[in-house]
Design a protein around this motif. Structure first.
Motif, PDB file in Angstrom:
ATOM      1  N   LEU A 265       5.198  11.495  -0.411  1.00 53.38           N
ATOM      2  CA  LEU A 265       5.057  10.190  -1.066  1.00 53.38           C
ATOM      3  C   LEU A 265       5.527   9.126  -0.084  1.00 53.38           C
ATOM      4  O   LEU A 265       6.623   9.236   0.468  1.00 53.38           O
ATOM      5  CB  LEU A 265       5.905  10.116  -2.342  1.00 53.38           C
TER       6      LEU A 265
ATOM      7  N   SER B  49      -4.974   1.950   4.036  1.00 53.16           N
ATOM      8  CA  SER B  49      -4.130   3.131   3.876  1.00 53.16           C
ATOM      9  C   SER B  49      -2.935   3.058   4.823  1.00 53.16           C
ATOM     10  O   SER B  49      -3.052   2.532   5.944  1.00 53.16           O
ATOM     11  CB  SER B  49      -4.943   4.389   4.191  1.00 53.16           C
TER      12      SER B  49
ATOM     13  N   ASP C  56       0.825  -1.209   0.000  1.00 50.74           N
ATOM     14  CA  ASP C  56       0.000   0.000   0.000  1.00 50.74           C
ATOM     15  C   ASP C  56       0.859   1.258   0.000  1.00 50.74           C
ATOM     16  O   ASP C  56       1.961   1.271   0.544  1.00 50.74           O
ATOM     17  CB  ASP C  56      -0.922   0.010   1.231  1.00 50.74           C
ATOM     18  N   ALA C  57       0.331   2.314  -0.607  1.00 49.97           N
ATOM     19  CA  ALA C  57       1.067   3.569  -0.728  1.00 49.97           C
ATOM     20  C   ALA C  57       0.124   4.751  -0.532  1.00 49.97           C
ATOM     21  O   ALA C  57      -1.098   4.599  -0.419  1.00 49.97           O
ATOM     22  CB  ALA C  57       1.748   3.652  -2.094  1.00 49.97           C
ATOM     23  N   GLY C  58       0.704   5.934  -0.509  1.00 44.57           N
ATOM     24  CA  GLY C  58      -0.117   7.142  -0.354  1.00 44.57           C
ATOM     25  C   GLY C  58       0.767   8.355  -0.202  1.00 44.57           C
ATOM     26  O   GLY C  58       1.971   8.319  -0.435  1.00 44.57           O
TER      27      GLY C  58
ATOM     28  N   SER D 255       1.313   5.372  -9.373  1.00 44.13           N
ATOM     29  CA  SER D 255       1.627   4.208  -8.559  1.00 44.13           C
ATOM     30  C   SER D 255       0.870   2.969  -9.028  1.00 44.13           C
ATOM     31  O   SER D 255      -0.325   3.028  -9.339  1.00 44.13           O
ATOM     32  CB  SER D 255       1.270   4.480  -7.094  1.00 44.13           C
TER      33      SER D 255
ATOM     34  N   ILE E 205       5.415   4.666   0.932  1.00 43.65           N
ATOM     35  CA  ILE E 205       5.041   3.274   0.700  1.00 43.65           C
ATOM     36  C   ILE E 205       5.090   2.592   2.063  1.00 43.65           C
ATOM     37  O   ILE E 205       6.107   2.647   2.759  1.00 43.65           O
ATOM     38  CB  ILE E 205       6.006   2.566  -0.267  1.00 43.65           C
TER      39      ILE E 205
ATOM     40  N   TYR F 264      -3.018   3.589  -4.004  1.00 45.50           N
ATOM     41  CA  TYR F 264      -2.488   4.867  -3.524  1.00 45.50           C
ATOM     42  C   TYR F 264      -3.592   5.671  -2.850  1.00 45.50           C
ATOM     43  O   TYR F 264      -4.634   5.934  -3.444  1.00 45.50           O
ATOM     44  CB  TYR F 264      -1.901   5.651  -4.697  1.00 45.50           C
ATOM     45  N   HIS F 265      -3.352   6.089  -1.612  1.00 43.26           N
ATOM     46  CA  HIS F 265      -4.315   6.877  -0.847  1.00 43.26           C
ATOM     47  C   HIS F 265      -3.768   8.281  -0.655  1.00 43.26           C
ATOM     48  O   HIS F 265      -2.801   8.493   0.080  1.00 43.26           O
ATOM     49  CB  HIS F 265      -4.562   6.227   0.524  1.00 43.26           C
ATOM     50  N   ARG F 266      -4.389   9.233  -1.348  1.00 43.46           N
ATOM     51  CA  ARG F 266      -3.955  10.619  -1.199  1.00 43.46           C
ATOM     52  C   ARG F 266      -4.759  11.302  -0.100  1.00 43.46           C
ATOM     53  O   ARG F 266      -5.982  11.207  -0.048  1.00 43.46           O
ATOM     54  CB  ARG F 266      -4.158  11.387  -2.509  1.00 43.46           C
TER      55      ARG F 266
ATOM     56  N   LEU G  67       7.284   3.857  -6.860  1.00 44.17           N
ATOM     57  CA  LEU G  67       5.830   3.843  -6.956  1.00 44.17           C
ATOM     58  C   LEU G  67       5.368   3.428  -8.352  1.00 44.17           C
ATOM     59  O   LEU G  67       4.378   2.705  -8.506  1.00 44.17           O
ATOM     60  CB  LEU G  67       5.258   5.217  -6.599  1.00 44.17           C
TER      61      LEU G  67
ATOM     62  N   ASP H  83      -1.345  11.089  -6.941  1.00 44.19           N
ATOM     63  CA  ASP H  83      -0.783   9.816  -7.364  1.00 44.19           C
ATOM     64  C   ASP H  83       0.141  10.030  -8.563  1.00 44.19           C
ATOM     65  O   ASP H  83      -0.285  10.501  -9.611  1.00 44.19           O
ATOM     66  CB  ASP H  83      -1.931   8.875  -7.737  1.00 44.19           C
TER      67      ASP H  83
END
Length: 239
Positions: free
Chosen positions: A164, A177, A128-130, A138, A166, A142-144, A218, A135
């Motif tokens: 950014l 998230s 998971d990323a954000g 990714s 991860i 991706y949770h912004r 990403l 984004d």
């Protein structure tokens, strides 16, 4: 959202971010965006084993892992590290790129606990990323959210740490998230361990690198290849 619920979310976010970069110690530089160092040379022949990773951690790498982010800490008490991306092609691992980076201010540990300012040694999945920024393309979910923003009472050079990120799947729930504060193994085991943007010095437990390196990871880490991170000081990695 009710006022009480909103307060709880903010409090949980502050606790989570405190477990990652931390802002109590002054950084080496003063700029919001430190000078970016170029990726190091990647000319190396493919190998059957990931260089510098011995049998202890190698045995923990899932059979279906096709991408490995290897974090080589300079020593057990050092905050300096090198991050290398490897991709598996058949029976060999190909070195893609490498970057300079940082880990915990107090180095590494095989028994991480909240607040020890050491990065955990081990093998962890990356799912998971954000971040604060939009984004960048990714492949990971991706949770912004503005909730990633570092507190403004931290040194100014830390403000963009979480533009950014991860999530490293250490004591967290996969598929959520990076901001999810749930700690399956308990709060004392720490959490909120991320790969994130560098501010020029050690973190509270995370691994940091340049913005360009984060963007590359990403856009490259592919859930279909089951990416993982193998991280630790060189001695523990080689064991």
């Amino acid at each position: 959202m009710k006022r009480g619920a909103g307060t709880a979310v903010v409090a949980a976010t502050v606790v989570l971010l405190a477990g990652c970069a931390g802002g109590a110690e002054a950084p080496r530089g003063t700029a919001d965006h430190p000078v970016k160092k170029p990726a190091r040379s990647t000319r190396a022949a493919p190998t059957r084993e990931i260089p510098g990773v011995g049998p202890a951690l190698r045995s923990r790498i899932p059979a279906d892992a096709g991408q490995v982010v290897a974090v080589y800490g300079d020593s057990m008490r050092s905050a300096e590290s090198t991050i290398v991306l490897y991709t598996r092609e058949g029976d060999v691992w190909k070195r893609e790129r490498s970057w300079p980076g940082h880990n915990g201010k107090r180095g590494w540990t095989t028994d991480h606990h909240e607040g020890d300012r050491k990065s955990p040694v081990g093998v962890f999945t990356l799912t998971d990323a954000g971040g604060v920024l939009a984004d960048p393309g990714s492949r990971l979910p991706y949770h912004r959210s503005s909730a990633f923003a570092a507190p403004r009472w931290w040194p100014r050079s830390h403000w963009h740490d979480f533009d950014l990120v991860i999530a490293v799947d250490y004591n967290r729930v996969k598929g959520t998230s990076p901001l999810d504060p749930t700690r399956p193994e308990g709060q004392s085991k720490g959490g909120g361990i991320w790969l994130h943007m560098d501010h020029g010095s050690g973190t509270s437990a995370c691994v940091s690198q340049s913005e360009s390196a984060m963007e590359y990871l990403l856009r490259t880490l592919d859930p279909a290849l089951h990416p993982i991170v193998v991280m630790g000081d060189r001695a523990h990695l080689a064991a």
